[in-house]
Design a protein around this motif. Structure first.
Motif, PDB file in Angstrom:
ATOM      1  N   ILE A 114       0.721  -1.212   0.105  1.00 31.81           N
ATOM      2  CA  ILE A 114       0.056   0.021  -0.062  1.00 31.81           C
ATOM      3  C   ILE A 114       0.895   1.133   0.112  1.00 31.81           C
ATOM      4  CG2 ILE A 114      -1.896   1.435   1.220  1.00 31.81           C
ATOM      5  CD1 ILE A 114      -2.969  -1.005  -0.196  1.00 31.81           C
ATOM      6  N   VAL A 115       1.895   1.278   0.981  1.00 29.39           N
ATOM      7  CA  VAL A 115       2.767   2.420   0.747  1.00 29.39           C
ATOM      8  C   VAL A 115       3.454   2.479  -0.426  1.00 29.39           C
ATOM      9  CG1 VAL A 115       5.201   3.265   1.943  1.00 29.39           C
ATOM     10  CG2 VAL A 115       3.212   2.138   3.213  1.00 29.39           C
ATOM     11  N   ARG A 116       4.037   1.523  -1.218  1.00 29.32           N
ATOM     12  CA  ARG A 116       4.703   1.544  -2.362  1.00 29.32           C
ATOM     13  C   ARG A 116       3.584   2.157  -3.435  1.00 29.32           C
ATOM     14  NH1 ARG A 116       7.216  -3.732  -1.820  1.00 29.32           N
ATOM     15  NH2 ARG A 116       9.678  -3.264  -1.328  1.00 29.32           N
ATOM     16  N   VAL A 117       2.332   1.773  -3.603  1.00 27.58           N
ATOM     17  CA  VAL A 117       1.308   2.188  -4.361  1.00 27.58           C
ATOM     18  C   VAL A 117       1.007   3.814  -4.129  1.00 27.58           C
ATOM     19  CG1 VAL A 117      -0.989   2.383  -5.210  1.00 27.58           C
ATOM     20  CG2 VAL A 117       0.064   0.171  -4.855  1.00 27.58           C
ATOM     21  N   ALA A 118       0.839   4.285  -2.783  1.00 28.80           N
ATOM     22  CA  ALA A 118       0.618   5.666  -2.531  1.00 28.80           C
ATOM     23  C   ALA A 118       1.756   6.493  -2.610  1.00 28.80           C
ATOM     24  CB  ALA A 118       0.246   5.646  -0.855  1.00 28.80           C
ATOM     25  N   GLY A 119       3.071   5.912  -2.278  1.00 30.33           N
ATOM     26  CA  GLY A 119       4.328   6.690  -2.708  1.00 30.33           C
ATOM     27  C   GLY A 119       4.522   6.647  -4.175  1.00 30.33           C
ATOM     28  N   GLY A 120       4.315   5.716  -4.999  1.00 27.82           N
ATOM     29  CA  GLY A 120       4.487   5.818  -6.250  1.00 27.82           C
ATOM     30  C   GLY A 120       3.282   6.775  -7.125  1.00 27.82           C
ATOM     31  N   LEU A 121       2.044   6.885  -6.516  1.00 33.54           N
ATOM     32  CA  LEU A 121       1.167   7.756  -6.962  1.00 33.54           C
ATOM     33  C   LEU A 121       1.791   9.212  -6.690  1.00 33.54           C
ATOM     34  CD1 LEU A 121      -2.334   6.345  -5.932  1.00 33.54           C
ATOM     35  CD2 LEU A 121      -1.537   6.509  -8.210  1.00 33.54           C
TER      36      LEU A 121
END
Length: 226
Positions: free
Chosen positions: A80-87
């Motif tokens: 979830i952190v990866r997706v949010a950070g990537g966004l």
């Protein structure tokens, strides 16, 4: 796999950390704001650049070594952190690509600076807004946490990996220090057109990194799905 082989596999992290973080941090994009805050006094520039580098070092190292434990405490998974950070990274890159040369945040920071700053005021502002969010923002923190999550779980290998990650963070902040320390000279040499071209190139690279982070997080979420 022997311990020596495992340790050798960790060595590329020394290069991976700065190669991953520097395009996201993009200290050249913060150089104009840094100069607007520090002014032209060489001693103030040197002291402020050093303090910003120290601040960034603590943020990067703390995110890499402690970030995953904080996420576990709040029940937030790393994908979830990866997706949010990537966004966040991709959105920032898109604004840099499609927007004007200076985004609203940087413009507002520059407008908020008084004509002259005392040394004490410059030091106070070394963390906000120069360190956070302009240099080491949410995207940088998310990427640092993702890098820290790759550290081995074996105590000896974790210690070795942590030391290498800290060394990589040190190389990263060294580049930040050198860019800010010589910001006036770099900006004068690049000129307005050169700075604009460089910003667009870095924005495209940053967009690719953001999409890669999102893809990695999404793939992990798909594997975890029942």
């Amino acid at each position: 796999m022997t311990t020596a082989t495992s340790l050798a596999s960790l060595l590329p992290s020394l290069v991976i950390v700065p190669l991953t973080l520097l395009p996201i941090i993009n200290p050249l994009s913060g150089a104009p704001v840094f100069m607007a805050t520090a002014g032209r006094d060489p001693q103030t520039i040197a002291k402020l650049a050093r303090q910003v580098a120290i601040n960034c070092w603590f943020i990067l190292v703390g995110s890499m070594l402690v970030g995953t434990y904080v996420l576990d405490f709040f029940g937030i998974s790393l994908p979830i952190v990866r997706v949010a950070g990537g966004l966040l990274v991709a959105a920032s890159a898109w604004r840099m690509l499609m927007g004007p040369a200076d985004d609203e945040v940087r413009s507002a920071v520059v407008r908020a600076q008084p004509a002259t700053l005392t040394e004490a005021q410059s030091v106070e502002r070394s963390f906000f807004p120069i360190t956070f969010p302009l240099t080491a923002g949410p995207g940088t923190i998310a990427a640092s946490i993702a890098l820290g999550a790759k550290l081995p779980s074996t105590p000896a290998l974790y210690l070795a990996g942590a030391l290498i990650a800290v060394a990589g963070a040190t190389l990263t902040v060294l580049v930040i220090y050198l860019v800010y320390r010589h910001a006036a000279r770099l900006l004068d040499r690049l000129g307005e057109v050169g700075m604009l071209v460089l910003m667009r190139i870095m924005a495209f690279v940053l967009l690719c990194i953001g999409i890669e982070i999102i893809w990695t997080g999404w793939a992990e979420l798909q594997r975890q799905a029942p």
